[in-house]
Design a protein around this motif. Structure first.
Motif, PDB file in Angstrom:
ATOM      1  N   LYS A   1       3.124   5.181   1.419  1.00  0.00           N
ATOM      2  CA  LYS A   1       4.128   5.362   0.369  1.00  0.00           C
ATOM      3  C   LYS A   1       5.349   6.095   0.916  1.00  0.00           C
ATOM      4  O   LYS A   1       6.483   5.743   0.602  1.00  0.00           O
ATOM      5  CB  LYS A   1       3.551   6.143  -0.814  1.00  0.00           C
ATOM      6  CG  LYS A   1       2.742   5.329  -1.753  1.00  0.00           C
ATOM      7  CD  LYS A   1       3.639   4.382  -2.496  1.00  0.00           C
ATOM      8  CE  LYS A   1       2.983   3.916  -3.762  1.00  0.00           C
ATOM      9  NZ  LYS A   1       3.784   2.918  -4.439  1.00  0.00           N
ATOM     10  N   SER A   2       5.118   7.117   1.742  1.00  0.00           N
ATOM     11  CA  SER A   2       6.258   7.849   2.298  1.00  0.00           C
ATOM     12  C   SER A   2       7.038   6.969   3.269  1.00  0.00           C
ATOM     13  O   SER A   2       8.265   7.002   3.297  1.00  0.00           O
ATOM     14  CB  SER A   2       5.808   9.141   2.970  1.00  0.00           C
ATOM     15  OG  SER A   2       5.042   8.876   4.110  1.00  0.00           O
ATOM     16  N   LEU A   3       6.348   6.185   4.052  1.00  0.00           N
ATOM     17  CA  LEU A   3       7.018   5.302   5.016  1.00  0.00           C
ATOM     18  C   LEU A   3       7.693   4.120   4.327  1.00  0.00           C
ATOM     19  O   LEU A   3       8.720   3.625   4.789  1.00  0.00           O
ATOM     20  CB  LEU A   3       6.018   4.815   6.060  1.00  0.00           C
ATOM     21  CG  LEU A   3       5.382   5.906   6.925  1.00  0.00           C
ATOM     22  CD1 LEU A   3       4.281   5.319   7.786  1.00  0.00           C
ATOM     23  CD2 LEU A   3       6.431   6.607   7.765  1.00  0.00           C
ATOM     24  N   ASP A   4       7.114   3.678   3.216  1.00  0.00           N
ATOM     25  CA  ASP A   4       7.662   2.537   2.484  1.00  0.00           C
ATOM     26  C   ASP A   4       9.046   2.840   1.913  1.00  0.00           C
ATOM     27  O   ASP A   4       9.815   1.935   1.622  1.00  0.00           O
ATOM     28  CB  ASP A   4       6.705   2.121   1.367  1.00  0.00           C
ATOM     29  CG  ASP A   4       7.060   0.768   0.789  1.00  0.00           C
ATOM     30  OD1 ASP A   4       7.200  -0.194   1.574  1.00  0.00           O
ATOM     31  OD2 ASP A   4       7.220   0.669  -0.446  1.00  0.00           O
ATOM     32  N   GLY A   5       9.372   4.124   1.780  1.00  0.00           N
ATOM     33  CA  GLY A   5      10.700   4.486   1.285  1.00  0.00           C
ATOM     34  C   GLY A   5      11.823   3.914   2.132  1.00  0.00           C
ATOM     35  O   GLY A   5      12.901   3.609   1.622  1.00  0.00           O
ATOM     36  N   PHE A   6      11.580   3.749   3.431  1.00  0.00           N
ATOM     37  CA  PHE A   6      12.608   3.149   4.283  1.00  0.00           C
ATOM     38  C   PHE A   6      12.850   1.698   3.893  1.00  0.00           C
ATOM     39  O   PHE A   6      13.966   1.199   3.987  1.00  0.00           O
ATOM     40  CB  PHE A   6      12.212   3.233   5.767  1.00  0.00           C
ATOM     41  CG  PHE A   6      12.222   4.630   6.304  1.00  0.00           C
ATOM     42  CD1 PHE A   6      13.417   5.266   6.614  1.00  0.00           C
ATOM     43  CD2 PHE A   6      11.043   5.322   6.488  1.00  0.00           C
ATOM     44  CE1 PHE A   6      13.435   6.558   7.096  1.00  0.00           C
ATOM     45  CE2 PHE A   6      11.043   6.618   6.980  1.00  0.00           C
ATOM     46  CZ  PHE A   6      12.242   7.237   7.283  1.00  0.00           C
TER      47      PHE A   6
ATOM     48  N   ILE B   1       5.136  -1.393   8.610  1.00  0.00           N
ATOM     49  CA  ILE B   1       4.196  -0.274   8.493  1.00  0.00           C
ATOM     50  C   ILE B   1       2.852  -0.712   9.062  1.00  0.00           C
ATOM     51  O   ILE B   1       2.366  -1.806   8.771  1.00  0.00           O
ATOM     52  CB  ILE B   1       4.057   0.167   7.030  1.00  0.00           C
ATOM     53  CG1 ILE B   1       5.411   0.681   6.526  1.00  0.00           C
ATOM     54  CG2 ILE B   1       2.981   1.240   6.887  1.00  0.00           C
ATOM     55  CD1 ILE B   1       5.458   1.006   5.056  1.00  0.00           C
ATOM     56  N   ALA B   2       2.259   0.152   9.888  1.00  0.00           N
ATOM     57  CA  ALA B   2       0.984  -0.179  10.543  1.00  0.00           C
ATOM     58  C   ALA B   2       0.259   1.109  10.931  1.00  0.00           C
ATOM     59  O   ALA B   2       0.761   2.208  10.716  1.00  0.00           O
ATOM     60  CB  ALA B   2       1.245  -1.032  11.785  1.00  0.00           C
TER      61      ALA B   2
END
Length: 133
Positions: free
Chosen positions: A12-17, A61-62
């Protein structure tokens, strides 16, 4: 006692990008800068030497590359032949949310002299998020 976090929470935090969230939009521009920007204006104009548009497909994301403390990552796609707008020495890369005028991320890069009218290549790079310690 062991410490754990669900990978989906880190995602979720990375998906912000890719997609943004709340008052933060997605990353829509990547710039190479002549100094470390600390504000949107510095990353977008003051220190910017070259810029390229980013879209959600530019972020993957991975699983992280490290063991234990780096379980998830977002990788930014490589961008080739990006026009250099301003002559200077590249030292940092910034990710920007143009819609909301936000500086999202800053990292260092290999120092390189850039000349206006030439091009620069952005290699793929990543941000890793670790597990709780």
């Amino acid at each position: 006692m062991a410490k754990r976090v669900l990978a989906a929470m880190l995602d979720k935090s990375l998906d912000g990008f890719k997609t943004g969230g709340g008052a933060v939009g997605p990353c829509t521009r990547m710039t190479v800068c002549s100094a470390e920007p600390t504000t949107y204006t510095e990353g977008n104009a003051t220190f910017a030497l070259a810029d390229v548009t980013m879209a959600s497909g530019d972020f993957t994301i991975a699983n992280g590359d490290g063991a234990g403390n780096t379980p998830r990552k977002v990788t930014m796609s490589a961008k080739s032949a990006v026009p250099v707008d301003t002559t200077g020495t590249a030292t940092h890369v910034a990710l920007l949310d143009v819609t909301n005028s936000l500086l999202l991320e800053v990292t260092t890069c290999t120092s390189q002299a850039l000349t206006s009218g030439n091009t620069v290549n952005f290699p793929a790079w990543k941000i890793e998020v670790g597990a709780p310690t």
